[in-house]
Design a protein around this motif. Structure first.
Motif, mmCIF file in Angstrom:
data_model
loop_
_atom_site.group_PDB
_atom_site.id
_atom_site.type_symbol
_atom_site.label_atom_id
_atom_site.label_comp_id
_atom_site.label_asym_id
_atom_site.label_seq_id
_atom_site.Cartn_x
_atom_site.Cartn_y
_atom_site.Cartn_z
ATOM 1 N N THR A 8 15.878 85.369 -19.190
ATOM 2 C CA THR A 8 14.761 86.283 -18.983
ATOM 3 C C THR A 8 15.234 87.577 -18.326
ATOM 4 N N LYS A 9 14.340 88.549 -18.291
ATOM 5 C CA LYS A 9 14.642 89.792 -17.591
ATOM 6 C C LYS A 9 14.988 89.506 -16.138
ATOM 7 N N ASP A 10 14.318 88.514 -15.527
ATOM 8 C CA ASP A 10 14.587 88.162 -14.135
ATOM 9 C C ASP A 10 15.925 87.457 -13.961
ATOM 10 N N SER A 11 16.358 86.707 -14.977
ATOM 11 C CA SER A 11 17.591 85.928 -14.815
ATOM 12 C C SER A 11 18.852 86.680 -15.215
ATOM 13 N N MET A 12 18.730 87.782 -15.958
ATOM 14 C CA MET A 12 19.926 88.492 -16.401
ATOM 15 C C MET A 12 20.788 89.002 -15.250
ATOM 16 N N PRO A 13 20.194 89.491 -14.129
ATOM 17 C CA PRO A 13 21.069 89.888 -13.009
ATOM 18 C C PRO A 13 21.927 88.745 -12.479
ATOM 19 N N ASN A 14 21.441 87.513 -12.595
ATOM 20 C CA ASN A 14 22.254 86.370 -12.179
ATOM 21 C C ASN A 14 23.515 86.283 -13.030
ATOM 22 N N HIS A 15 23.390 86.499 -14.316
ATOM 23 C CA HIS A 15 24.540 86.369 -15.204
ATOM 24 C C HIS A 15 25.505 87.543 -15.054
ATOM 25 N N PHE A 16 25.014 88.763 -15.290
ATOM 26 C CA PHE A 16 25.927 89.896 -15.259
ATOM 27 C C PHE A 16 26.214 90.346 -13.833
ATOM 28 N N GLY A 17 25.186 90.403 -12.995
ATOM 29 C CA GLY A 17 25.375 90.870 -11.633
ATOM 30 C C GLY A 17 26.331 90.000 -10.846
ATOM 31 N N SER A 18 26.310 88.697 -11.083
ATOM 32 C CA SER A 18 27.207 87.809 -10.341
ATOM 33 C C SER A 18 28.658 88.033 -10.731
ATOM 34 N N ALA A 19 28.908 88.257 -12.019
ATOM 35 C CA ALA A 19 30.275 88.548 -12.455
ATOM 36 C C ALA A 19 30.765 89.853 -11.828
ATOM 37 N N ARG A 20 29.904 90.860 -11.844
ATOM 38 C CA ARG A 20 30.249 92.134 -11.203
ATOM 39 C C ARG A 20 30.513 91.939 -9.712
ATOM 40 N N ASN A 21 29.637 91.167 -9.047
ATOM 41 C CA ASN A 21 29.796 90.958 -7.608
ATOM 42 C C ASN A 21 31.105 90.259 -7.268
ATOM 43 N N ALA A 22 31.510 89.301 -8.114
ATOM 44 C CA ALA A 22 32.769 88.598 -7.870
ATOM 45 C C ALA A 22 33.943 89.571 -7.879
ATOM 46 N N LEU A 23 33.939 90.521 -8.820
ATOM 47 C CA LEU A 23 35.036 91.480 -8.921
ATOM 48 C C LEU A 23 34.990 92.505 -7.790
ATOM 49 N N PHE A 24 33.795 93.004 -7.485
ATOM 50 C CA PHE A 24 33.697 93.987 -6.413
ATOM 51 C C PHE A 24 33.973 93.364 -5.047
ATOM 52 N N ASN A 25 33.590 92.118 -4.873
ATOM 53 C CA ASN A 25 33.914 91.412 -3.631
ATOM 54 C C ASN A 25 35.429 91.299 -3.469
ATOM 55 N N TYR A 26 36.113 90.967 -4.585
ATOM 56 C CA TYR A 26 37.583 90.917 -4.549
ATOM 57 C C TYR A 26 38.152 92.277 -4.130
ATOM 58 N N TYR A 27 37.629 93.343 -4.703
ATOM 59 C CA TYR A 27 38.090 94.697 -4.376
ATOM 60 C C TYR A 27 37.906 94.975 -2.888
ATOM 61 N N ALA A 28 36.722 94.654 -2.354
ATOM 62 C CA ALA A 28 36.444 94.926 -0.944
ATOM 63 C C ALA A 28 37.349 94.112 -0.027
ATOM 64 N N ARG A 29 37.660 92.867 -0.397
ATOM 65 C CA ARG A 29 38.461 91.993 0.474
ATOM 66 C C ARG A 29 39.947 92.345 0.434
ATOM 67 N N THR A 30 40.433 92.768 -0.729
ATOM 68 C CA THR A 30 41.879 92.953 -0.901
ATOM 69 C C THR A 30 42.301 94.416 -0.917
ATOM 70 N N GLY A 31 41.367 95.316 -1.188
ATOM 71 C CA GLY A 31 41.708 96.725 -1.332
ATOM 72 C C GLY A 31 42.265 97.078 -2.696
ATOM 73 N N ASN A 32 42.388 96.080 -3.592
ATOM 74 C CA ASN A 32 42.920 96.329 -4.932
ATOM 75 C C ASN A 32 41.785 96.613 -5.905
ATOM 76 N N GLY A 33 41.554 97.876 -6.179
ATOM 77 C CA GLY A 33 40.553 98.250 -7.175
ATOM 78 C C GLY A 33 41.161 98.929 -8.378
ATOM 79 N N ARG A 34 42.491 98.771 -8.527
ATOM 80 C CA ARG A 34 43.180 99.464 -9.620
ATOM 81 C C ARG A 34 42.669 99.051 -10.992
ATOM 82 N N PHE A 35 42.144 97.823 -11.090
ATOM 83 C CA PHE A 35 41.663 97.347 -12.386
ATOM 84 C C PHE A 35 40.496 98.191 -12.907
ATOM 85 N N LEU A 36 39.803 98.894 -12.026
ATOM 86 C CA LEU A 36 38.659 99.708 -12.430
ATOM 87 C C LEU A 36 39.076 101.007 -13.112
#
Length: 499
Positions: free
Chosen positions: A112-140
């Motif tokens: 649903t429109k309500d559940s889509m942020p769970n799917h895409f937003g969570s994947a994005r959050n996992a990557l951005f969380n990694y960036y914030a914790r490690t300082g490695n954002g070169r993949f972007l």
């Protein structure tokens, strides 16, 4: 630091702070999600049928909403397919995620429109969380490849329908789309081997920074890439490659082979996505397990594995779980899945915060003799034996041999494709069996009681499992070989590729 990574760094830090906030009180986050679901679900057909009310206690909900598999939920899905609104969730789903079931045929999982942020937003959050914790954002700042299913969609009851990995392609935001490979046209190719060649055509000269996919299919990509380029390692082809994202299978059996192909160890982020919801993600490069996605539209329940076939199984919510216990995962979400058994088993490795590991599939087990062997046990046993003998295993699966053709006591038969076979196969089998005895007390009792004899290994030819998956129409994409079967169906189909 490139322009895009510089621009997105404050956003990555905000996401990491948000994760710290809700993961510090996972129980509180789940309590909030539960009430949000009730408030939206009470006015649906399902809500009326089950007397859902905003503010009702979990105990009442548990009594009124039974645990279901897809077959039991199917009548509601059929009403949605006929155009009825407000059935499982307000309105109509935005998509159906189409998956194959063993007993139900094709399954149509609402998104649903309500559940889509769970799917895409969570994947994005996992990557951005990694960036914030490690300082490695070169993949972007370079290209990213997502080995996924076809994004082509069909209409089912007027609702766009396709595989989840393909649907996600339609939700990629503009800022990321310019980084994404392969092209839409290439992603639409259904035949995996043809698709793989076109992916290599598009990526071999690109500045690849991030690669995402299921490990066995990423391995095929690496191997073919090196064949096509004549290079010795993936890092020679992609010197800025710095991030591997994976999910769906345990990485450890593939780690040595993949790192050998890459030429070095690079950072990785594990995710736990499913058509029914994005369950968990790796939030730390040092701590074990995946962080339960407790604040993302899913209210989780857990049934102890030994209770799952009981008429009245114990149903627990997050506040009641214990570390080290195998639980069947049940979800309630903002796509309208209620009391839904997704078929996975998990074990918590921490409660502060709530981190877990996937321990197997409910239907992927061996208990032909009452041993209750699960995926996590065979994987840990194989990893230990392979490390001891310094061998590399490409793929394997295990099945019971109840009536050995040579006669004698039954045993577990392991079908193993080695990249580097052990010098002493008999000793390897003995050590693997010893590891299994340590993993599973029931297996130990059966061995000690001479109900089972020690396991046997059937060595498989090179590419045996790839050839098997190809014959099943499951080569590539998100498909994976089951580690365990309680019958001989897969074992018999593997026969042509015995060494």
């Amino acid at each position: 630091m490139g322009f895009k990574s510089f621009l997105l760094k404050p956003f990555a830090k905000k996401i990491a702070r948000d994760i710290d906030r809700w993961s510090a009180d996972g129980v509180g986050a789940q309590r909030k999600v539960f009430q949000q679901l009730l408030a939206r679900g009470q006015h649906t057909r399902f809500g009326r049928d089950h007397q859902l009310k905003a503010g009702m206690p979990y105990e009442a909900f548990r009594d009124q909403v039974p645990v279901r598999d897809y077959e039991a939920l199917k009548p509601y899905v059929e009403r949605i397919k006929q155009g009825e609104k407000d059935v499982l969730w307000p309105g109509l789903p935005k998509y159906f995620a189409k998956t194959s079931g063993t007993t139900s045929g094709v399954k149509y999982i609402p998104l649903t429109k309500d559940s889509m942020p769970n799917h895409f937003g969570s994947a994005r959050n996992a990557l951005f969380n990694y960036y914030a914790r490690t300082g490695n954002g070169r993949f972007l700042d370079g290209k990213m490849i997502f080995l996924s299913g076809s994004p082509e969609l069909e209409e089912v009851g007027g609702i766009p329908t396709g595989r989840l990995s393909g649907i996600v392609n339609h939700e990629v935001p503009g800022w990321l789309r310019t980084n994404q490979l392969p092209s839409y046209k290439t992603n639409c190719i259904e035949e995996w081997e043809e698709k793989l060649e076109r992916i290599i055509d598009e990526t071999m000269q690109a500045d690849m920074r991030l690669i995402s996919g299921i490990p066995p299919w990423v391995q095929m990509y690496y191997e073919r890439l090196l064949e096509r380029t004549g290079k010795r390692t993936v890092k020679e082809v992609f010197p800025n490659y710095s991030m591997f994202v994976y999910g769906g299978v345990n990485f450890e059996p593939y780690r040595a082979a993949l790192e050998n192909l890459v030429g070095e160890r690079i950072d990785s982020v594990e995710t736990y996505p499913a058509s029914e919801g994005f369950i968990a993600f790796q939030d730390s490069q040092t701590e074990p397990g995946l962080l339960l996605n407790a604040d993302s539209g899913i209210f989780f329940e857990f049934i102890p594995l030994e209770d799952i076939h009981s008429d009245h199984p114990r149903r627990l919510w997050l506040d009641e779980v214990e570390v080290g216990v195998n639980y069947v995962l049940i979800i309630n979400n903002n796509a309208g899945l209620w009391g839904y058994n997704i078929g996975d088993t998990v074990q918590f490795v921490s409660k502060d915060p709530y981190r877990l590991v996937v321990s197997g599939r409910v239907k992927h087990y061996i208990s032909a003799f009452g041993e209750h062997v699960i995926g996590k046990e065979v994987e840990e046993a194989m990893n230990a034996a392979a490390a001891r003998h310094q061998v590399r295993v490409v793929e394997y699966t295990v099945a019971p041999q109840v009536s050995p053709p040579e006669g004698g006591t039954p045993y577990h038969e392991w079908f193993v494709e080695f990249q580097e076979a052990p010098d002493d196969l008999e000793q390897f089998a003995a050590d693997l069996d010893r590891e299994m005895v340590q993993q599973n007390i029931y297996y130990q009792d059966l061995i000690d009681g001479n109900i089972l004899r020690p396991l046997k290994i059937q060595v498989m030819q090179k590419d045996a499992f790839r050839n098997y998956m190809k014959t099943q129409g499951k080569l590539g994409g998100q498909n994976k070989v089951p580690r365990l079967s309680n019958d001989r169906k897969i074992a018999d189909l593997l026969s042509p590729w015995k060494a």
